[in-house]
Design a protein around this motif. Structure first.
Motif, mmCIF file in Angstrom:
data_model
loop_
_atom_site.group_PDB
_atom_site.id
_atom_site.type_symbol
_atom_site.label_atom_id
_atom_site.label_comp_id
_atom_site.label_asym_id
_atom_site.label_seq_id
_atom_site.Cartn_x
_atom_site.Cartn_y
_atom_site.Cartn_z
ATOM 1 N N VAL A 6 0.852 -1.200 0.000
ATOM 2 C CA VAL A 6 0.000 0.000 0.000
ATOM 3 C C VAL A 6 0.883 1.244 0.000
ATOM 4 C CG1 VAL A 6 -1.716 1.293 1.318
ATOM 5 C CG2 VAL A 6 -1.903 -1.187 1.158
ATOM 6 N N THR A 7 1.898 1.258 0.825
ATOM 7 C CA THR A 7 2.795 2.416 0.921
ATOM 8 C C THR A 7 3.498 2.672 -0.414
ATOM 9 O OG1 THR A 7 3.156 1.934 3.256
ATOM 10 C CG2 THR A 7 4.749 3.401 2.198
ATOM 11 N N GLU A 8 4.036 1.625 -1.018
ATOM 12 C CA GLU A 8 4.724 1.769 -2.311
ATOM 13 C C GLU A 8 3.770 2.299 -3.375
ATOM 14 O OE1 GLU A 8 8.031 -1.840 -1.907
ATOM 15 O OE2 GLU A 8 6.020 -2.288 -2.686
ATOM 16 N N LEU A 9 2.553 1.767 -3.379
ATOM 17 C CA LEU A 9 1.560 2.192 -4.365
ATOM 18 C C LEU A 9 1.126 3.638 -4.142
ATOM 19 C CD1 LEU A 9 -0.568 -1.068 -4.554
ATOM 20 C CD2 LEU A 9 0.807 -0.096 -6.406
ATOM 21 N N ALA A 19 -6.001 6.798 1.196
ATOM 22 C CA ALA A 19 -6.771 6.725 -0.048
ATOM 23 C C ALA A 19 -6.427 5.440 -0.805
ATOM 24 C CB ALA A 19 -6.491 7.947 -0.915
ATOM 25 N N MET A 20 -5.148 5.087 -0.815
ATOM 26 C CA MET A 20 -4.734 3.865 -1.513
ATOM 27 C C MET A 20 -5.296 2.636 -0.808
ATOM 28 S SD MET A 20 -3.345 2.418 -4.066
ATOM 29 C CE MET A 20 -2.644 3.853 -4.841
ATOM 30 N N ASN A 21 -5.276 2.643 0.517
ATOM 31 C CA ASN A 21 -5.805 1.512 1.281
ATOM 32 C C ASN A 21 -7.296 1.317 0.970
ATOM 33 O OD1 ASN A 21 -5.238 -0.592 3.017
ATOM 34 N ND2 ASN A 21 -5.985 0.524 4.812
ATOM 35 N N ASN A 22 -8.042 2.409 0.901
ATOM 36 C CA ASN A 22 -9.471 2.328 0.565
ATOM 37 C C ASN A 22 -9.674 1.779 -0.852
ATOM 38 O OD1 ASN A 22 -10.288 3.289 3.058
ATOM 39 N ND2 ASN A 22 -10.339 5.422 2.385
ATOM 40 N N ARG A 23 -8.832 2.201 -1.769
ATOM 41 C CA ARG A 23 -8.956 1.740 -3.157
ATOM 42 C C ARG A 23 -8.641 0.254 -3.235
ATOM 43 N NH1 ARG A 23 -11.927 2.418 -7.012
ATOM 44 N NH2 ARG A 23 -11.892 4.593 -6.405
ATOM 45 N N LYS A 25 -9.003 -2.016 -0.961
ATOM 46 C CA LYS A 25 -10.089 -2.797 -0.358
ATOM 47 C C LYS A 25 -11.196 -3.086 -1.376
ATOM 48 C CE LYS A 25 -9.431 -1.369 4.409
ATOM 49 N NZ LYS A 25 -9.945 -0.567 5.526
ATOM 50 N N LYS A 26 -11.303 -2.252 -2.412
ATOM 51 C CA LYS A 26 -12.333 -2.435 -3.441
ATOM 52 C C LYS A 26 -11.891 -3.409 -4.529
ATOM 53 C CE LYS A 26 -14.236 2.159 -2.694
ATOM 54 N NZ LYS A 26 -14.447 3.493 -3.261
ATOM 55 N N LEU A 27 -10.604 -3.774 -4.516
ATOM 56 C CA LEU A 27 -10.095 -4.724 -5.521
ATOM 57 C C LEU A 27 -10.564 -6.132 -5.195
ATOM 58 C CD1 LEU A 27 -6.371 -3.599 -6.043
ATOM 59 C CD2 LEU A 27 -8.272 -3.278 -7.629
ATOM 60 N N GLU A 28 -10.675 -6.940 -6.214
ATOM 61 C CA GLU A 28 -11.064 -8.345 -6.011
ATOM 62 C C GLU A 28 -9.887 -9.110 -5.397
ATOM 63 O OE1 GLU A 28 -12.708 -10.020 -9.601
ATOM 64 O OE2 GLU A 28 -13.747 -8.155 -10.061
ATOM 65 N N GLU A 29 -10.189 -10.186 -4.741
ATOM 66 C CA GLU A 29 -9.188 -10.994 -4.037
ATOM 67 C C GLU A 29 -8.103 -11.530 -4.963
ATOM 68 O OE1 GLU A 29 -8.620 -11.734 -0.777
ATOM 69 O OE2 GLU A 29 -10.137 -10.208 -0.342
ATOM 70 N N GLU A 30 -8.432 -11.758 -6.213
ATOM 71 C CA GLU A 30 -7.437 -12.323 -7.148
ATOM 72 C C GLU A 30 -6.259 -11.379 -7.383
ATOM 73 O OE1 GLU A 30 -8.782 -11.752 -11.581
ATOM 74 O OE2 GLU A 30 -10.587 -12.154 -10.381
ATOM 75 N N LYS A 48 -2.228 -3.071 -12.577
ATOM 76 C CA LYS A 48 -2.768 -2.628 -13.875
ATOM 77 C C LYS A 48 -4.164 -2.030 -13.683
ATOM 78 C CE LYS A 48 0.605 -3.819 -16.563
ATOM 79 N NZ LYS A 48 1.467 -2.767 -17.055
ATOM 80 N N GLN A 49 -4.969 -2.651 -12.808
ATOM 81 C CA GLN A 49 -6.307 -2.117 -12.498
ATOM 82 C C GLN A 49 -6.178 -0.714 -11.895
ATOM 83 O OE1 GLN A 49 -9.572 -3.501 -12.681
ATOM 84 N NE2 GLN A 49 -8.675 -5.041 -14.011
ATOM 85 N N LEU A 50 -5.246 -0.552 -10.970
ATOM 86 C CA LEU A 50 -5.030 0.750 -10.335
ATOM 87 C C LEU A 50 -4.512 1.784 -11.341
ATOM 88 C CD1 LEU A 50 -3.474 -0.461 -6.953
ATOM 89 C CD2 LEU A 50 -5.766 0.503 -7.292
ATOM 90 N N GLU A 51 -3.640 1.343 -12.256
ATOM 91 C CA GLU A 51 -3.143 2.248 -13.300
ATOM 92 C C GLU A 51 -4.299 2.774 -14.131
ATOM 93 O OE1 GLU A 51 1.395 0.576 -14.130
ATOM 94 O OE2 GLU A 51 -0.255 -0.161 -15.379
ATOM 95 N N THR A 52 -5.231 1.889 -14.463
ATOM 96 C CA THR A 52 -6.408 2.293 -15.241
ATOM 97 C C THR A 52 -7.235 3.295 -14.437
ATOM 98 O OG1 THR A 52 -6.465 0.137 -16.318
ATOM 99 C CG2 THR A 52 -8.464 1.448 -16.439
#
Length: 150
Positions: A6-9, A19-23, A25-30, A48-52
């Motif tokens: 999370v910190t690196e991202l 804000a990154m931690n909240n984002r 949490k919305k990602l799928e487990e995969e 890649k999802q976060l980049e989008t």
């Protein structure tokens, strides 16, 4: 395979850790995993999802690296071609400069010869005029002057 915390991202995307931690949490487990210290990390597919989502690329994929490598190779080849062309043109300029210098010497020699020719022609004309004047003077003398050389 690149996994990021999370910190690196948050640093990479320029957002707060919260804000990154909240984002995330919305990602799928995969897209999530745990590293060897038990910290939640996001895998490449998740990144890649976060980049989008953020509209910012933080990972270079291998194809991008290959494309850059290909571009660098093309640029190097292009630079070699340009260098060879410049070298060829410089060689041609040197050759032409030498030819011009040779022609300048030839022209100078011809000018010298022409000047000598003109001087000889002028001298010959002067001598001819002098001879004609002397003949006229001889014609105008009387019989006895011619006979006794007076």
């Amino acid at each position: 395979m690149k996994n990021m915390t999370v910190t690196e991202l948050s640093e990479a995307f320029g957002v707060t850790r919260q804000a990154m931690n909240n984002r995330i949490k919305k990602l799928e487990e995969e897209f999530l995993a745990k590293n060897d210290r038990g910290v939640t990390v996001v895998n490449e597919a998740g990144i890649k999802q976060l980049e989008t989502h953020y509209g910012k690329v933080i990972l270079e994929d291998e194809s991008t690296t290959e494309k850059l490598s290909d571009k660098n190779a093309i640029n190097i080849d292009f630079d070699k071609i340009i260098s060879q062309l410049i070298e060829d043109k410089n060689t041609e300029i040197t050759r032409l400069s030498e030819q011009i210098a040779m022609k300048d010497l030839q022209i100078a020699e011809k000018d010298k010869q022409l000047d000598q020719q003109q001087q000889l022609t002028a001298k010959a004309l002067t001598e001819r005029e002098q001879t004609l004047i002397e003949l006229e003077q001889e014609k105008s003398k009387g019989f006895f002057a011619k006979l006794f050389g007076k």
